[in-house]
Design an enzyme around this catalytic site. Structure first.
Site, PDB file in Angstrom:
ATOM      1  N   HIS A  76       0.831  -1.210   0.000  1.00 25.12           N
ATOM      2  CA  HIS A  76       0.000   0.000   0.000  1.00 25.12           C
ATOM      3  C   HIS A  76       0.867   1.263   0.000  1.00 25.12           C
ATOM      4  O   HIS A  76       0.712   2.147  -0.855  1.00 25.12           O
ATOM      5  CB  HIS A  76      -0.908  -0.019   1.232  1.00 25.12           C
ATOM      6  CG  HIS A  76      -1.820   1.164   1.332  1.00 25.12           C
ATOM      7  ND1 HIS A  76      -3.179   1.077   1.112  1.00 25.12           N
ATOM      8  CD2 HIS A  76      -1.586   2.465   1.644  1.00 25.12           C
ATOM      9  CE1 HIS A  76      -3.728   2.261   1.268  1.00 25.12           C
ATOM     10  NE2 HIS A  76      -2.784   3.134   1.602  1.00 25.12           N
ATOM     11  N   GLU A  77       1.776   1.350   0.967  1.00 25.72           N
ATOM     12  CA  GLU A  77       2.608   2.549   1.084  1.00 25.72           C
ATOM     13  C   GLU A  77       3.629   2.646  -0.050  1.00 25.72           C
ATOM     14  O   GLU A  77       3.941   3.744  -0.516  1.00 25.72           O
ATOM     15  CB  GLU A  77       3.313   2.572   2.444  1.00 25.72           C
ATOM     16  CG  GLU A  77       2.366   2.622   3.633  1.00 25.72           C
ATOM     17  CD  GLU A  77       1.422   3.815   3.596  1.00 25.72           C
ATOM     18  OE1 GLU A  77       1.803   4.866   3.033  1.00 25.72           O
ATOM     19  OE2 GLU A  77       0.300   3.701   4.113  1.00 25.72           O
ATOM     20  N   HIS A 132       1.935   4.306  -3.022  1.00 24.55           N
ATOM     21  CA  HIS A 132       1.894   5.768  -2.896  1.00 24.55           C
ATOM     22  C   HIS A 132       3.236   6.376  -3.290  1.00 24.55           C
ATOM     23  O   HIS A 132       3.311   7.315  -4.083  1.00 24.55           O
ATOM     24  CB  HIS A 132       1.590   6.159  -1.445  1.00 24.55           C
ATOM     25  CG  HIS A 132       0.175   5.965  -1.032  1.00 24.55           C
ATOM     26  ND1 HIS A 132      -0.897   6.351  -1.806  1.00 24.55           N
ATOM     27  CD2 HIS A 132      -0.356   5.450   0.116  1.00 24.55           C
ATOM     28  CE1 HIS A 132      -2.017   6.078  -1.169  1.00 24.55           C
ATOM     29  NE2 HIS A 132      -1.723   5.519  -0.003  1.00 24.55           N
TER      30      HIS A 132
END
Length: 229
Positions: A29-30, A33
């Site tokens: 997820h990170e 980003h």
């Protein structure tokens, strides 16, 4: 032992699988980003070493602890400077959406693998009960938690990705008004954390929807593999 079972959101014997899944889900997820922010011209995350799949870089102990206990949590947020984007609002939406969408993709991959193991009879051929428990529990949580994180992070409350997406979509004057309420977001999360009736109308529906999405994908893949349901 009973005390731990009472305070944990998940059964104690399944907790190791939950933690492994969270490490994978939060890391991807990170990373998503950070990766898209860097590709769009913002070197902030890159300079801080966040464009990586190293879990230690993205791990947030409090965020994981709250998810295990309360049912919701977070990883270490990736800093993004939208002023470095050529089109700050459009690219900001893409960067914000990249995290939840990565979890959605992981959930689909997990559902595909689970259905494939069922369709090919691999699971039926495993006679070791502990191994069977480990595989099925891991895949169940892998699918469910990733779909849950997809839904959870789309909630339009700061500092979640859903809020950042809304912030980049609405007109500037609306955005300025929204930013005035950001300081109150932590209090909203604390209320959700400590008031069960609020969890009933916030976190609990997300768990049901995540389960429903998971089942739909697994059943769809089983049909694709010619397995009657």
């Amino acid at each position: 032992m009973d005390f731990l079972n009472n305070i944990l959101r998940f059964p104690l014997e399944e907790l190791p699988f939950v933690l492994i899944v969270l490490v994978i889900a939060f890391t991807v997820h990170e990373f998503s980003h950070a990766y898209f922010a860097y590709k769009f011209g913002d070197p902030t995350a890159k300079l801080l070493g966040r464009v990586t799949l190293n879990p230690a870089v993205h791990f947030d102990f409090l965020g994981v602890l709250l998810l295990v206990i309360a049912g919701f949590g977070w990883a270490r947020p990736v800093p993004v400077n939208r002023d470095n984007f050529k089109n700050p609002r459009l690219m900001g939406v893409v960067v914000s959406a990249a995290g939840p969408l990565s979890n959605f993709v992981l959930g689909i991959i997990g559902a595909f693998i689970y259905a494939l193991l069922i369709a090919t009879g691999v699971l039926d051929g495993i006679t070791n009960e502990r191994l069977l428990f480990a595989i099925t529990t891991f895949l169940r949580y892998f699918c469910f938690m990733n779909f849950f994180l997809f839904l959870f992070n789309l909630i339009p409350l700061p500092p979640l990705d859903g809020y950042r997406i809304v912030e980049d979509i609405v007109p500037p004057r609306v955005r300025m008004k929204l930013q005035q309420f950001e300081q109150w977001s932590i209090f909203i999360f604390l209320l959700i954390l400590f008031i069960p009736v609020l969890q009933m109308y916030t976190i609990s529906p997300l768990y049901m929807w995540a389960n429903s999405i998971n089942y739909q994908f697994v059943f769809s893949f089983l049909k694709l593999f010619g397995v009657s349901i």
